[in-house]
Design a protein around this motif. Structure first.
Motif, mmCIF file in Angstrom:
data_model
loop_
_atom_site.group_PDB
_atom_site.id
_atom_site.type_symbol
_atom_site.label_atom_id
_atom_site.label_comp_id
_atom_site.label_asym_id
_atom_site.label_seq_id
_atom_site.Cartn_x
_atom_site.Cartn_y
_atom_site.Cartn_z
ATOM 1 N N GLY A 108 10.364 -8.829 -8.188
ATOM 2 C CA GLY A 108 9.036 -9.203 -8.712
ATOM 3 C C GLY A 108 8.610 -10.595 -8.262
ATOM 4 N N ASP A 109 9.555 -11.391 -7.768
ATOM 5 C CA ASP A 109 9.206 -12.716 -7.244
ATOM 6 C C ASP A 109 8.735 -12.593 -5.794
ATOM 7 N N ARG A 142 16.193 -9.599 -3.680
ATOM 8 C CA ARG A 142 15.430 -8.442 -4.163
ATOM 9 C C ARG A 142 13.941 -8.768 -4.296
ATOM 10 N N ALA A 143 13.587 -10.010 -3.892
ATOM 11 C CA ALA A 143 12.181 -10.412 -3.979
ATOM 12 C C ALA A 143 11.418 -9.955 -2.725
ATOM 13 N N GLN A 144 10.105 -9.943 -2.834
ATOM 14 C CA GLN A 144 9.280 -9.726 -1.626
ATOM 15 C C GLN A 144 9.264 -11.027 -0.836
ATOM 16 N N PHE A 194 -0.622 -14.344 -4.096
ATOM 17 C CA PHE A 194 0.551 -13.835 -4.817
ATOM 18 C C PHE A 194 0.726 -14.433 -6.205
ATOM 19 N N HIS A 195 0.049 -15.537 -6.491
ATOM 20 C CA HIS A 195 0.361 -16.129 -7.794
ATOM 21 C C HIS A 195 -0.233 -15.312 -8.935
ATOM 22 N N LYS A 196 -1.134 -14.384 -8.578
ATOM 23 C CA LYS A 196 -1.703 -13.509 -9.629
ATOM 24 C C LYS A 196 -0.746 -12.371 -9.986
ATOM 25 N N GLN A 197 0.284 -12.163 -9.156
ATOM 26 C CA GLN A 197 1.185 -11.020 -9.391
ATOM 27 C C GLN A 197 2.086 -11.196 -10.608
ATOM 28 N N GLY A 198 2.281 -12.426 -11.022
ATOM 29 C CA GLY A 198 3.067 -12.624 -12.250
ATOM 30 C C GLY A 198 4.488 -13.107 -12.057
ATOM 31 N N GLY A 199 5.122 -12.794 -10.925
ATOM 32 C CA GLY A 199 6.505 -13.260 -10.708
ATOM 33 C C GLY A 199 6.520 -14.712 -10.264
#
Ligand SMILES: Cc1ncc(COP(=O)(O)O)c(C=O)c1O
Length: 372
Positions: free
Chosen positions: A109-110, A130-132, A151-156
């Motif tokens: 999720g990060d 395991r992060a993108q 990406f900062h809107k994704q939450g991780g």
């Protein structure tokens, strides 16, 4: 197909495109313009003098089993103080330190954003996590900001990974601006200080401490095989970072700890560097001299660092130029694609504090002659 035939056909591909690699021993008659021993510390015999008593040849275990010795913990306290951090953890090399940090810290999720010119161990490290992960254009703050914004809107959590000084281009990361961006987008910064350890700052405490932003960096990776002239690496950061790596970094857990002699060499070399600030001054003089003498129209790297180079458009031209300098008594190496991008093959030239003025002048004279 037999496996030997598969390997042979892969090797043939390398031979055909001029990127076949072989191991070479440096000719001691050639002048060193190639090693990462920027300050010459690998050659200082007095650095070994503190290692007088016999303790043991090897640590005989991993740190979590019986390989954890007082000398490891003493070095870690020393390094935390030297690099102005809360704690430090030794790894067996810079390569595995980067793998250790990047494969274990970013979670599912990060997102990890790495500079496109990052060293292969950074790329491998994020591949193991395991992060993108995505790369941003080299030192390009607007590309980085676009990606942070996305990406900062994704939450991780978001991690930005950079090198303080890039290993093949010798340019510095715009760290002050990156700190500002990270602050704005709640991102965490990881800096690989491989090519600034023992260089920047009066004591050689590296680029982040030189900029006084060490407290803004989540993890700093210092390596000891380059300007320190020894071997190994350390991750410097918070106590919780250290505890986490001890628990989750496979590259720390499942390997034999560094031996006593190696650990003592690191501390002695850093103390030696701290007591000899003139080495960095001498290196700066050689870098200025090199740029002063080299003809301006030569396609050279724009670097203020000991890492310099002349750029070519293909492997063969880089090899030819490297051979020319070798034949004239200079130890330099070509850096070929795929190690660097196609069309940006180069001959890497490392300047050192121990190179005399005459040696630098002579090198530049030969480079100028070649391009006349
Ligand atoms: C930027 C960078 N990071 C890490 C490493 C690996 O360090 P070590 O040689 O200690 O494994 C290197 C070595 O080439 C490097 O250039």
């Amino acid at each position: 197909m037999k496996v030997e035939d598969v390997l042979e056909s892969q090797l043939q591909k390398r031979k055909q495109n001029g990127s076949f690699r072989t191991l070479k021993i440096a000719d001691p008659k050639q002048i060193d313009f190639s090693s990462n021993d920027y300050l010459g510390l690998a050659q200082v015999s007095e650095i070994h003098q503190p290692i007088e008593e016999f303790v043991e040849n090897g640590a005989s275990g991993s740190r979590l089993l019986n390989g954890n010795k007082q000398y490891h913990e003493d070095l870690e306290s020393f390094l935390a103080e030297f690099f102005k951090g809360e704690s430090s953890l030794i790894f067996n090399s810079g390569y595995v330190a980067n793998l250790g940090v990047l494969s274990s810290i970013p979670q599912k999720g990060d997102v990890v954003l790495i500079d496109e010119l990052s060293h292969v161990c950074i790329k491998e490290g994020v591949r193991l996590s395991r992060a993108q992960h995505f790369s941003f254009k080299h030192n390009d703050l607007s590309d980085l900001e676009q990606k942070l914004n996305k990406f900062h809107k994704q939450g991780g959590n978001i991690f930005i990974v950079v090198e303080s000084v890039y290993s093949m281009d010798g340019d510095e990361s715009p760290l002050l601006e990156i700190v500002e961006l990270a602050n704005r987008y709640d991102a965490y910064i990881i800096v690989d200080e491989a090519h600034s350890t023992a260089l920047h700052g009066d004591s050689g405490f590296g680029y982040c401490c030189h900029l006084d932003i060490q407290d803004k960096i989540f993890a700093r990776i210092y390596t000891f095989g380059k300007a320190v002239g020894a071997h190994g690496a350390a991750v410097v950061g918070s106590k919780i970072l250290r505890e986490y790596l001890i628990n989750y970094s496979r590259q720390f857990i499942y390997t034999t700890a560094l031996p006593y002699s190696n650990v003592k060499t690191i501390e002695a070399a850093l103390n030696y560097r701290q007591n000899h600030p003139e080495l960095w001054d001498k290196l700066q003089k050689n870098i200025s001299l090199y740029h002063e003498i080299l003809n301006q129209d030569i396609s050279k790297l724009n670097s203020n660092h000991p890492i310099q180079g002349v750029i070519f458009k293909n492997n063969n031209d880089a090899i030819q130029f490297s051979n020319y300098l070798n034949e004239n008594g200079f130890n330099v190496r070509p850096i070929l694609s795929p190690t660097v991008a196609k069309g940006k093959e180069r001959v890497r030239i490392c300047l050192h504090a121990f190179n005399s003025e005459d040696e630098v002048r002579n090198l530049c004279h030969h480079i100028n002659q070649y391009f006349k």
